[in-house]
Design an enzyme around this catalytic site. Structure first.
Site, PDB file in Angstrom:
ATOM      1  N   SER A   1       0.868  -1.183   0.000  1.00  0.00           N
ATOM      2  CA  SER A   1       0.000   0.000   0.000  1.00  0.00           C
ATOM      3  C   SER A   1       0.898   1.224   0.000  1.00  0.00           C
ATOM      4  O   SER A   1       2.062   1.129   0.426  1.00  0.00           O
ATOM      5  CB  SER A   1      -0.853   0.006   1.276  1.00  0.00           C
ATOM      6  OG  SER A   1      -1.569   1.219   1.400  1.00  0.00           O
TER       7      SER A   1
ATOM      8  N   TYR B   1      -2.672  -1.329  10.646  1.00  0.00           N
ATOM      9  CA  TYR B   1      -2.608  -1.652   9.208  1.00  0.00           C
ATOM     10  C   TYR B   1      -1.247  -1.256   8.645  1.00  0.00           C
ATOM     11  O   TYR B   1      -0.596  -2.041   7.949  1.00  0.00           O
ATOM     12  CB  TYR B   1      -3.740  -0.909   8.482  1.00  0.00           C
ATOM     13  CG  TYR B   1      -3.773  -1.118   6.983  1.00  0.00           C
ATOM     14  CD1 TYR B   1      -4.084  -2.356   6.424  1.00  0.00           C
ATOM     15  CD2 TYR B   1      -3.527  -0.060   6.103  1.00  0.00           C
ATOM     16  CE1 TYR B   1      -4.134  -2.542   5.044  1.00  0.00           C
ATOM     17  CE2 TYR B   1      -3.584  -0.231   4.723  1.00  0.00           C
ATOM     18  CZ  TYR B   1      -3.885  -1.476   4.200  1.00  0.00           C
ATOM     19  OH  TYR B   1      -3.948  -1.653   2.832  1.00  0.00           O
TER      20      TYR B   1
HETATM   21  P1  NAP Z   1     -11.140  -6.120  -1.206  1.00  0.00           P
HETATM   22  O1  NAP Z   1     -12.051  -5.843  -2.346  1.00  0.00           O
HETATM   23  O2  NAP Z   1     -11.696  -6.118   0.174  1.00  0.00           O
HETATM   24  O3  NAP Z   1     -10.381  -7.482  -1.510  1.00  0.00           O
HETATM   25  C1  NAP Z   1      -9.629  -8.135  -0.550  1.00  0.00           C
HETATM   26  C2  NAP Z   1      -9.654  -9.626  -0.845  1.00  0.00           C
HETATM   27  O4  NAP Z   1      -8.830 -10.294   0.132  1.00  0.00           O
HETATM   28  C3  NAP Z   1     -11.036 -10.238  -0.733  1.00  0.00           C
HETATM   29  O5  NAP Z   1     -11.229 -11.061  -1.863  1.00  0.00           O
HETATM   30  C4  NAP Z   1     -10.990 -11.056   0.535  1.00  0.00           C
HETATM   31  O6  NAP Z   1     -11.780 -12.232   0.498  1.00  0.00           O
HETATM   32  C5  NAP Z   1      -9.531 -11.442   0.580  1.00  0.00           C
HETATM   33  N1  NAP Z   1      -9.118 -11.832   1.934  1.00  0.00           N
HETATM   34  C6  NAP Z   1      -9.234 -11.138   3.083  1.00  0.00           C
HETATM   35  N2  NAP Z   1      -8.781 -11.857   4.114  1.00  0.00           N
HETATM   36  C7  NAP Z   1      -8.349 -13.054   3.612  1.00  0.00           C
HETATM   37  C8  NAP Z   1      -7.799 -14.229   4.152  1.00  0.00           C
HETATM   38  N3  NAP Z   1      -7.584 -14.368   5.472  1.00  0.00           N
HETATM   39  N4  NAP Z   1      -7.476 -15.251   3.319  1.00  0.00           N
HETATM   40  C9  NAP Z   1      -7.710 -15.155   1.997  1.00  0.00           C
HETATM   41  N5  NAP Z   1      -8.258 -14.062   1.410  1.00  0.00           N
HETATM   42  C10 NAP Z   1      -8.570 -13.040   2.221  1.00  0.00           C
HETATM   43  O7  NAP Z   1      -9.991  -4.999  -1.155  1.00  0.00           O
HETATM   44  P2  NAP Z   1      -8.751  -4.702  -2.130  1.00  0.00           P
HETATM   45  O8  NAP Z   1      -8.550  -3.247  -2.056  1.00  0.00           O
HETATM   46  O9  NAP Z   1      -8.921  -5.330  -3.439  1.00  0.00           O
HETATM   47  O10 NAP Z   1      -7.578  -5.394  -1.303  1.00  0.00           O
HETATM   48  C11 NAP Z   1      -6.528  -6.121  -1.923  1.00  0.00           C
HETATM   49  C12 NAP Z   1      -5.214  -5.687  -1.324  1.00  0.00           C
HETATM   50  O11 NAP Z   1      -4.949  -4.332  -1.662  1.00  0.00           O
HETATM   51  C13 NAP Z   1      -5.175  -5.752   0.196  1.00  0.00           C
HETATM   52  O12 NAP Z   1      -3.946  -6.318   0.609  1.00  0.00           O
HETATM   53  C14 NAP Z   1      -5.276  -4.294   0.607  1.00  0.00           C
HETATM   54  O13 NAP Z   1      -4.718  -4.044   1.871  1.00  0.00           O
HETATM   55  C15 NAP Z   1      -4.505  -3.633  -0.522  1.00  0.00           C
HETATM   56  N6  NAP Z   1      -4.721  -2.200  -0.715  1.00  0.00           N
HETATM   57  C16 NAP Z   1      -5.940  -1.711  -1.016  1.00  0.00           C
HETATM   58  C17 NAP Z   1      -6.089  -0.337  -1.246  1.00  0.00           C
HETATM   59  C18 NAP Z   1      -7.408   0.267  -1.635  1.00  0.00           C
HETATM   60  O14 NAP Z   1      -7.570   1.480  -1.538  1.00  0.00           O
HETATM   61  N7  NAP Z   1      -8.355  -0.504  -2.105  1.00  0.00           N
HETATM   62  C19 NAP Z   1      -4.998   0.508  -1.115  1.00  0.00           C
HETATM   63  C20 NAP Z   1      -3.770  -0.031  -0.793  1.00  0.00           C
HETATM   64  C21 NAP Z   1      -3.634  -1.391  -0.604  1.00  0.00           C
HETATM   65  P3  NAP Z   1     -13.378 -12.200   0.718  1.00  0.00           P
HETATM   66  O15 NAP Z   1     -13.952 -11.699  -0.566  1.00  0.00           O
HETATM   67  O16 NAP Z   1     -13.718 -13.619   1.032  1.00  0.00           O
HETATM   68  O17 NAP Z   1     -13.652 -11.274   1.871  1.00  0.00           O
END
Ligand code: NAP
Length: 280
Positions: free
Chosen positions: A139, A152
């Protein structure tokens, strides 16, 4: 679509957000994609993305005993993993004093231990082939910080450090490692996936209440487009000489640049004290 450079991608957390967007983009680009998901419905939905080139696997990344088995199955039955994307993760929003040690452990179990377990399982295969690319989705919050996200940030700073050191360890073995550092993107991160610590200490109301409110309003209005992030990650994977870090989003570039300038100014201001501690 056939792609002579077709690779096998293994993407954790492929049910929504970046994971899903990257899976769809990689499939459209002719790659083969294994996506890990956490329930049967999600598995079936994932498999429907492409009857031949998409394969869903049930995996909670905190189940570190299951990780090597799942990776070995993919290698044996689907093909050699060319790209591992450690994407599964979530945000814990809470003041440090109001967040419990259990919440800290859970955050690190998913965002750090889960990612390392995946790397432990995949690296022996990549080393043997002297080829592979690991993308660790950290991130901009693995470089900069906001109040109320310390737990986080701790997990993302940890994965940043692990990722950068690993990149140096495996470069001569033909394996690239990149920390992918998104800014705010329109995924489920700030919505259903965000874990909010319970508010308890009124002293923090003035500082924290507006921050929590702003984050609620940001959900669904983030500037970043996950489909465009997916295209950027495909460019990264196709690169001959991939970087150790890749920021995604104008907000990430602006905020990280500001942090680097402030850090440099602080180092300069305190340099005399800093260098005064060596043996003569
Ligand atoms: P998201 O839509 O909430 O997707 C996160 C995914 O991770 C979901 O599919 C979730 O599964 C899965 N997950 C959560 N806990 C897990 C576990 N214990 N084992 C396996 N899978 C798990 O959010 P996203 O933004 O795409 O997040 C992806 C990554 O990007 C994360 O690492 C997040 O911290 C990072 N990130 C996001 C942002 C942002 O602004 N969106 C910015 C910086 C970094 P379920 O569908 O089953 O819940």
């Amino acid at each position: 679509m056939s792609n002579p450079q077709s690779k096998v991608f293994l993407i954790t957390g492929a049910n929504s957000g970046f994971g899903r967007a990257l899976a769809e983009a990689a499939l459209a680009d002719g790659h083969r994609v294994v996506g890990t998901v956490r329930n049967r419905d999600a598995l079936e939905t994932f498999n429907r993305l492409d009857p031949e080139r998409a394969l869903g696997k049930l995996l909670d990344v905190t189940d570190t005993d299951a990780v090597p088995r799942v990776v070995a199955e993919i290698e044996a039955d689907f093909g050699p993993i060319g790209v591992l994307v450690n994407n599964a993760g979530y945000g814990h929003e809470g003041l440090l004093e109001e967040s419990t040690l259990d919440q800290l452990r859970q955050q690190f179990d998913v965002n750090v231990f889960g990612a390392v377990a995946m790397m432990h399982a995949v690296l022996p295969f990549m080393r043997k082939r002297r080829a592979g690319h690991i993308l660790n989705v950290t991130s901009m919050g693995g470089i900069i910080t906001f109040p109320g996200l310390g737990i986080y940030h701790g997990s993302k700073f940890a994965l940043e450090g692990i990722s950068e050191a690993l990149a140096k360890e495996v470069k001569s073995l033909g394996i690239a490692v990149t920390a992918v550092e998104p800014g705010a993107f329109r995924t489920d991160w700030a919505g259903r996936s965000l874990v909010r610590a319970e508010r308890k200490i009124a002293d923090y109301d003035e500082v924290f209440n507006p921050i929590r409110e702003r984050r609620r309003k940001l959900d669904g209005n983030q500037p970043g487009d996950p489909a465009k992030a997916a295209q950027a990650m495909l460019k990264l994977v196709a690169s001959e000489n991939p970087p150790m870090h890749l920021l995604l989003g104008r907000d990430a570039v602006t905020l990280v640049r500001a942090k680097l300038s402030a850090l440099k100014a602080e180092i300069d201001a305190w340099e005399v004290v800093s260098v005064s501690t060596d043996f003569q």
